[in-house]
Design a protein around this motif. Structure first.
Motif, short mmCIF file in Angstrom:
data_model
loop_
_atom_site.label_atom_id
_atom_site.label_comp_id
_atom_site.label_asym_id
_atom_site.label_seq_id
_atom_site.Cartn_x
_atom_site.Cartn_y
_atom_site.Cartn_z
N ARG A 368 0.84 -1.20 0.00
CA ARG A 368 0.00 0.00 0.00
C ARG A 368 0.87 1.25 0.00
O ARG A 368 2.03 1.21 0.39
CB ARG A 368 -0.92 -0.01 1.22
CG ARG A 368 -1.87 -1.18 1.19
CD ARG A 368 -3.09 -0.96 2.08
NE ARG A 368 -4.09 -1.99 1.79
CZ ARG A 368 -4.06 -3.22 2.29
NH1 ARG A 368 -3.09 -3.58 3.10
NH2 ARG A 368 -4.99 -4.11 1.98
N LYS A 369 0.26 2.34 -0.45
CA LYS A 369 1.04 3.58 -0.61
C LYS A 369 1.76 3.98 0.69
O LYS A 369 2.92 4.40 0.66
CB LYS A 369 0.10 4.71 -1.06
CG LYS A 369 0.82 5.97 -1.37
CD LYS A 369 0.35 6.63 -2.63
CE LYS A 369 1.38 7.67 -3.06
NZ LYS A 369 1.05 8.36 -4.26
N ASN A 370 1.09 3.81 1.81
CA ASN A 370 1.70 4.20 3.09
C ASN A 370 2.91 3.36 3.45
O ASN A 370 3.77 3.79 4.20
CB ASN A 370 0.67 4.09 4.23
CG ASN A 370 -0.31 5.23 4.17
OD1 ASN A 370 -0.04 6.24 3.52
ND2 ASN A 370 -1.44 5.07 4.83
N MET A 372 4.97 2.11 1.22
CA MET A 372 5.82 2.06 0.03
C MET A 372 7.05 2.95 0.18
O MET A 372 6.96 4.05 0.69
CB MET A 372 4.94 2.54 -1.13
CG MET A 372 5.61 2.67 -2.44
SD MET A 372 4.41 3.35 -3.61
CE MET A 372 4.91 5.05 -3.64
N GLU A 375 7.98 3.65 -6.13
CA GLU A 375 7.26 2.87 -7.16
C GLU A 375 7.78 3.20 -8.55
O GLU A 375 8.34 4.27 -8.78
CB GLU A 375 5.75 3.11 -7.07
CG GLU A 375 5.27 4.46 -7.51
CD GLU A 375 3.75 4.59 -7.43
OE1 GLU A 375 3.04 3.57 -7.36
OE2 GLU A 375 3.27 5.74 -7.44
N GLY A 378 2.82 3.05 -13.02
CA GLY A 378 1.63 3.63 -12.39
C GLY A 378 1.38 5.02 -12.97
O GLY A 378 1.73 5.29 -14.12
N LYS A 413 8.26 7.52 -0.88
CA LYS A 413 6.98 7.32 -1.58
C LYS A 413 6.97 7.98 -2.96
O LYS A 413 5.92 8.24 -3.54
CB LYS A 413 5.79 7.80 -0.76
CG LYS A 413 5.78 7.19 0.64
CD LYS A 413 4.52 7.42 1.37
CE LYS A 413 4.65 7.12 2.85
NZ LYS A 413 5.50 6.00 3.21
N SER A 415 8.46 8.23 -7.15
CA SER A 415 8.45 7.27 -8.25
C SER A 415 9.56 7.58 -9.25
O SER A 415 10.08 8.70 -9.28
CB SER A 415 7.10 7.29 -8.95
OG SER A 415 6.93 8.52 -9.59
N TRP A 461 3.96 -2.15 -13.30
CA TRP A 461 3.86 -1.23 -12.16
C TRP A 461 4.44 -1.97 -10.96
O TRP A 461 3.90 -2.97 -10.52
CB TRP A 461 2.39 -0.86 -11.95
CG TRP A 461 2.13 0.10 -10.83
CD1 TRP A 461 3.03 0.88 -10.19
CD2 TRP A 461 0.85 0.39 -10.25
NE1 TRP A 461 2.41 1.63 -9.23
CE2 TRP A 461 1.07 1.35 -9.25
CE3 TRP A 461 -0.44 -0.06 -10.47
CZ2 TRP A 461 0.04 1.85 -8.46
CZ3 TRP A 461 -1.47 0.44 -9.68
CH2 TRP A 461 -1.23 1.40 -8.70
N ARG A 463 6.20 -1.84 -7.02
CA ARG A 463 6.41 -1.08 -5.79
C ARG A 463 7.39 -1.83 -4.89
O ARG A 463 7.31 -3.05 -4.78
CB ARG A 463 5.10 -0.88 -5.03
CG ARG A 463 4.26 0.24 -5.59
CD ARG A 463 2.98 0.41 -4.80
NE ARG A 463 2.32 1.66 -5.17
CZ ARG A 463 1.18 2.09 -4.65
NH1 ARG A 463 0.56 1.37 -3.74
NH2 ARG A 463 0.65 3.23 -5.03
N SER A 465 8.45 -1.95 -0.92
CA SER A 465 7.98 -1.47 0.38
C SER A 465 9.14 -0.89 1.20
O SER A 465 10.31 -1.21 0.94
CB SER A 465 7.32 -2.60 1.16
OG SER A 465 8.30 -3.52 1.57
#
Lengths: 762, 111
Positions: A368-370, A372, A375, A378, A413, A415, A461, A463, A465
């Motif tokens: 999840r974004k939190n 991550m 990335e 996306g 967080k 990219s 895509w 990610r 963590s």
């Protein structure tokens, strides 16, 4: 045989049957004997009752004879002085326990107590209860545990269970010695890709609570399924095992002996009891022993060592405090190893040199974004992967290089652009295998814990963590993973692998253009492949370990019904393992061009199905359609009144115009039997010009699950144009339009569906 | 702080443990509780100024788990004269033998 275990199992069985009976009488008094009972989105009624006794229990009142039968299997407690063999009594008690437990869980659904509420819990993949209300229960709205695994998931796991990606399942009951131990045990199972089912508690504390506290993601996607915080919910794994035999083994309700043997020899499962063991846990353990599943406890309990009902030992004690190991992780490794040894699981562990755990069970993990760190792809960047073959001398095996900056300078967080370039060479490598191998990049990278990979080609895509980055995971590790896995899994066609990870903007743009040209060429090549353009089709008998008489015939224009294997995949698989499940089938003489009868195909079908199937029509649903194992993505079924067929997706849980849901239909389509008018198939087969071409092709489709319309909107539009009726998709009904034949007939008449003017289908 | 150990004959499984703990949660003065379905015992540490044992027992009884009372139900008991298991009269003799299917299936386990 332990008198202690026998005593406690028999006592537990007596008690739970009494409790089930009292609960049933109360429910009948409250709701009436005709009140419906069911497990949502599953076929086979209440599966253990159906599988063992052939009983189609649909109402509270129909449970009465089941509990009477459970009572008849109860025995008195063993005498304290006269010791005799107790195995028969113990196994009887186990069976009566699981029948009673299933009755209790079904009644709990009636009272809205299942799935068990767990406020705030979010699962990564869970049984869909949105359509469930058949027995008057309210669908859960807040967080909840999973309850029974729905049919969609059972079938989608089918292919993983048979191809070895998922070697078996572990049912864990109770709570671990500590939170660290709980995480270590589950991670150990995950790294071996063993499906992990969680139930039970000790002193009110469940391993589910422990994993929630430690932030471990649970759900279908991570292979960790929390069923319930008591032992009664262990009925769901038992039901899962029973349904496996009914779904994939082609067995019918009441074939109790065959179902138990099927599980003993084909479903590699075991139970792990963590913490103290009470009467009900002993009784439930006796129930699973009948299925051939051994029980391993991390406390001091008596053992049942002789083999017989299970293949190896029946009950093993391995007290946590006595396991040698400096850390909880080391102890967990030894405990899980013991479980694997006792059940005889065959595990293939990939040795991948990365600083995070690695295994198939991490494939569905969501970052999840939190959580991550960074990335690629996306919304805010572009990521792509491109694999191509080169001459032997142009590939430097083992070379992994990063060209451009790493993500260290990217804000948290943030990219960045990424290209994963894989060059391969091999004596048996063919240009056609490039897309097959390239597709593996998704699975290989996803196997790392804390890494999420979605999509393929130029819509990848990825990610990473924060946890993975903190452990030292960097971009070069993508190369390490790919290098190790391509050599391990495709070593027979790939001799050399070289990987470049490109983040340099200019080089990224340059390779993106080259890759897109190659993707376009591949599209044209795949599009031009027809059944007529090849001499060989391929068999797929991978599922025979579950469905012994089923054989898939895979042609360029008809992929495997599971959707996982197309003709090129099978061809590559044959190169990798010449004696494996994908064998070339010489088409030989064409007996009937329109219906797709080939001499070679028929001969192969007879031999591979052990004489059950004598003829296979490749292009007809009405005459000798291909059999199905149970892993199919869709079911096509004749609707005689409409002179057409409907196609139901396994992701669609709603009612269909035949008056049956996917789950019920699946019972007719699976198990390796030919049923004219019913066919399991892969979803992309719908787009093929050969889809039911002998019966009129795509124009026969009068009803289709809306999810298929949505997922394949563009491709279906192209098919409609190919069929000469650009508005055809709008003339096809779905569950939002009608779920009965009358409604369907009105709809297709209003829309002027072409099938109304076509010849009768039979 | 006082300790109380109660016999809980009907708490024979972990779903009962959840109910028992739920009953205790509403009581003031309970510091700690260990409910063991394996031993059918409940061990409680409580603040004697805030709660009395009788109140604890009352709450448990109200929840359907009266301490010290009742027993695990045994639906089938041995015949007192012969000490025989009466179920075998119903179930009949069963003979265990190696079935051909065992032999066939054992050779076909996972490849």
């Amino acid at each position: 045989m332990s008198r202690y275990i026998a005593t406690r199992a028999i006592r537990g069985a007596n008690a739970i049957v009494a409790e089930a009976e009292a609960l049933m009488q109360k429910a009948i008094a409250d709701k009436g004997a005709d009140h419906p009972v069911a497990f949502p989105n599953t076929a086979y009624f209440l599966p253990v009752m159906y599988g063992m006794l052939g009983a189609e229990v649909e109402t509270l009142g129909q449970m009465e004879p089941i509990l009477e039968h459970a009572k008849s299997l109860l025995h008195p407690l063993p005498d304290e002085k006269l010791w005799v063999p107790y195995l028969g009594e113990t196994l009887d008690s186990g069976m009566s326990t699981i029948l009673a437990a299933e009755a209790i869980e079904a009644i709990r659904f009636v009272y809205g107590e299942q799935p068990e509420p767990y406020p705030g819990l979010e699962l990564a993949g869970v049984t869909d209860y949105s359509n469930f209300g058949g027995n008057g229960a309210t669908p859960p709205t807040d967080g909840h545990l999973n309850g029974p695994i729905d049919d969609i998931q059972l079938r989608s796991w089918g292919i993983q269970l048979v191809d070895g990606r998922m070697p078996g399942f572990a049912a864990i009951l109770g709570a671990a010695h500590s939170n660290e131990a709980a995480v270590a045990i589950v991670r150990e199972l995950q790294s071996r890709s063993i499906l992990t089912f969680l139930c039970g508690n000790v002193n009110g504390r469940s391993i589910i609570d422990q994993l929630v506290e430690e932030g471990v993601e649970m759900g279908f996607d991570t292979y960790i399924i929390p069923f319930g915080r008591d032992t009664l919910s262990a009925i769901y794994p038992v039901g899962f095992a029973t349904r496996s035999a009914l779904t994939f083994g082609g067995m019918k309700g009441g074939q109790w002996r065959d179902i138990l043997l099927y599980n003993k020899y084909r479903v590699f499962a075991f139970a792990l009891a963590l913490g103290e063991v009470d009467d009900l846990k002993y009784a439930a353990a006796a129930g699973v022993i009948s299925y051939g599943f051994p029980v391993i406890a991390d406390t001091v309990i008596p053992e049942i060592l002789p083999t017989g009902v299970t293949q190896y030992e029946h009950v093993i004690s391995m007290p946590w405090n006595e396991i040698e190991g400096a850390t909880e992780e080391e102890k967990a490794t030894k405990l899980v190893q013991k479980c694997i040894e006792v059940r005889g699981l065959k595990i293939k562990v990939s040795e991948v040199p990365v600083p995070v755990p690695y295994g198939s069970a991490f494939e569905g993990e969501v970052v999840r974004k939190n959580d991550m760190r960074v990335e690629f792809g996306g919304k805010h960047s572009r990521a792509f992967e491109y694999l191509f073959m080169e001459k032997m001398d142009d590939v430097e095996d083992g070379k992994i290089e990063l060209i451009g900056p790493t993500f260290e300078d990217i804000e948290d967080k943030g990219s960045m652009d990424l290209c994963i370039l894989v060059k391969v060479a091999g004596r048996k490598m063919e240009k056609d295998f490039e897309p097959v191998l390239e597709r593996q990049v998704h699975y290989f990278i996803n196997g790392a814990s804390g890494i999420q990979h979605i999509g393929q080609r130029d819509i990848a895509w990825i990610r990473i963590s924060t946890a993975a980055a903190d452990k030292g995971f960097n971009l070069n590790h993508f190369g390490d993973i790919l290098y190790a896995r391509f050599h391990e899994d495709f070593g027979s066609i790939v001799d050399k692998v070289e990987i470049s990870i490109i983040t340099d903007p200019d080089l990224h743009a340059e390779w993106l253009e080259k890759a897109r040209e190659a993707f376009e060429e591949r599209n044209v090549r795949l599009g031009s492949m027809t059944d007529e353009s090849v001499d060989d089709f391929y068999s797929c008998t991978l599922c025979q370990s579950f469905a012994p008489d089923h054989v898939c015939i895979v042609s360029p224009e008809r992929l495997g019904l599971c959707g996982a294997y197309n003709w090129l995949d099978c061809k590559a698989s044959f190169q990798i393992n010449p004696t494996g499940p994908n064998q070339p089938i010489k088409k030989a003489t064409e007996i009937d061009e329109a219906k797709g009868y080939f001499e070679g195909v028929n001969e192969f079908a007879v031999q591979a199905s052990h004489g059950v199937v004598t003829e296979v029509s490749m292009y007809s649903i009405m005459e000798n359609p291909m059999t199905a194992c149970g892993c199919f993505e869709c079911i096509a079924m004749l609707i005689p009144e409409a002179n057409g067929v409907m196609i139901v997706s396994r992701e669609d849980t709603s009612m269909t115009p035949t008056g049956m849901t996917f789950s019920t239909l699946a019972g007719m389509a699976g198990g390796g039997l030919q049923t004219p008018g019913v066919m399991g198939h892969g979803k992309f087969y719908i787009l093929s010009p050969k889809f039911m071409s002998a019966d009129g092709g795509f124009k026969r489709v009068v009803w289709m699950s809306s999810i298929l319309k949505e997922q394949m909107a563009e491709q279906l539009k192209a098919v409609a144009e190919r069929e000469g009726d650009p508005d055809l998709i709008d003339k096809i009904a779905d569950e939002t339009i009608c779920t009965d034949v009358e409604g369907l007939l009105t709809f297709i008449a209003e829309k002027g569906h072409p099938t109304l003017e076509m010849d009768p289908m039979f | 702080m006082k300790e109380l150990i109660l016999e809980m004959p009907t708490m024979y499984a972990d779903h009962h443990v959840l109910k028992v703990r739920e009953a205790l949660e509403g009581l003031k003065g309970i510091e700690e509780a260990y409910a063991s379905s394996a031993w059918k015992k409940l061990m409680i540490s409580y603040e004697e100024k805030s709660i009395k044992p009788a109140e604890i027992e009352k709450a448990l009884t109200k929840a359907g788990y009266p301490p010290g009372e009742g027993a695990t139900p045994i639906l089938v008991t041995a015949s007192s004269d012969l000490k025989r298991d009466p179920q075998w009269e119903k179930l009949g003799n069963r003979v265990t033998e190696t079935n051909q299917k065992d032999l066939e299936m054992s050779g076909q386990s996972r490849r």
